[in-house]
Design a protein around this motif. Structure first.
Motif, PDB file in Angstrom:
ATOM      1  N   ILE A  13       0.846  -1.196   0.000  1.00 32.75           N
ATOM      2  CA  ILE A  13       0.000   0.000   0.000  1.00 32.75           C
ATOM      3  C   ILE A  13       0.879   1.243   0.000  1.00 32.75           C
ATOM      4  O   ILE A  13       2.017   1.213   0.483  1.00 32.75           O
ATOM      5  N   SER A  84      -4.058   3.100  -7.700  1.00 34.18           N
ATOM      6  CA  SER A  84      -3.874   1.666  -7.493  1.00 34.18           C
ATOM      7  C   SER A  84      -3.643   0.992  -8.839  1.00 34.18           C
ATOM      8  O   SER A  84      -4.098   1.483  -9.871  1.00 34.18           O
ATOM      9  N   THR A 106      -1.955  -1.012  -3.724  1.00 38.49           N
ATOM     10  CA  THR A 106      -3.171  -0.255  -3.426  1.00 38.49           C
ATOM     11  C   THR A 106      -2.751   1.147  -3.009  1.00 38.49           C
ATOM     12  O   THR A 106      -1.977   1.312  -2.065  1.00 38.49           O
TER      13      THR A 106
END
Lengths: 108, 148
Positions: A13, A84, A106
């Protein structure tokens, strides 16, 4: 030769606009074409000559490798992520074999 | 005045490909000089801005870590196109060419190279505005990494 096994490390992430580091490694002998076998014959060159990284279909980074690149080539680089998506990595061998892997990130 | 050969050679290199004139004793000088001349393509390289980070002593020439970076905003109009890495004393001097895009975010890369023997590594960066940066660093190699 055994199949080249790629390994890729990057964060799962990130925040929009972050610059992330991507580390890649692939198992490959990178036979330089300079080495001689026990009988004194030149061992033919067999290297990965091109590494490419794309994010959502757009080129991020690539490298042209020559025989002076070490065996099991390691390559790190950076990418700026705005959304993303999926990173695609491809290693192209002298004989045309392409080894591919992907990684998802992400972005929030 | 009073400059050593080393310094004048460096100055010459900066002026672009003139390294040829000071052809050192190395066997494949021609190959690496041709490579540098080809990359410079008539442009004059600046000796600032490109960081070439290599160990000063490499015990094993088979695996010598290299870090390369240029401080660049990496925007669509101002970015580093490529960095070329040259090991002049290797049988094939051009080690690799790293190609960046604005999506790289940062013009930096790390990898590992083979070095046949002790030598001065050369890195050349090509910028989107056609500027060229050059950096050099010596690596002393204990055990060579080519041939054998």
């Amino acid at each position: 030769m055994a199949t080249a096994t790629p390994r890729v490390r990057l964060p799962a992430i990130a925040k929009k606009g972050d610059i992330i580091e991507i580390k890649t490694l692939i198992s490959h002998e990178m036979e330089s074409g300079q080495r001689k076998d026990s009988a004194g014959a030149l061992v033919p060159r067999k290297i990965i000559k091109l590494f490419e990284a794309q994010f959502n279909g757009h080129p991020v980074f690539s490298a042209d490798w020559n025989p002076s690149v070490s065996a099991n080539p390691y390559q790190s680089f950076f990418a700026k992520v705005e959304e993303s998506g999926i990173f695609e990595f491809a290693w192209t061998d002298d004989d045309g074999t392409v080894t591919k892997t992907t990684a998802k990130i992400t972005v929030t | 005045m009073g400059e050593t050969g080393q310094i004048s050679r460096r100055n010459l290199l900066v002026t672009g490909g003139a390294l040829l004139a000071f052809g050192p004793t190395r066997a494949d000088a021609a190959a690496s000089d041709a490579e540098i001349t080809r990359i410079l393509a008539g442009r004059t390289a600046k000796v600032t801005g490109l960081t070439l980070d290599v160990p000063s002593i490499a015990e094993n020439g088979l695996v010598v870590p290299v870090n390369l970076s240029v401080a660049s905003p990496m925007t669509a109009t101002d970015y580093v196109r490529a960095i070329h890495l040259i090991a002049p004393e290797n049988p094939i001097p051009l080690v690799a060419s790293f190609r960046f895009t604005p999506a790289s975010g940062r013009a930096a890369t790390s990898m590992r190279m083979r070095l046949a023997q002790t030598q001065t590594i050369v890195a050349i960066a090509e910028l989107s505005n056609n500027d060229v940066l050059i950096a050099q660093a010596e690596v002393k190699v204990t055990i060579g990494g080519c041939g054998g």
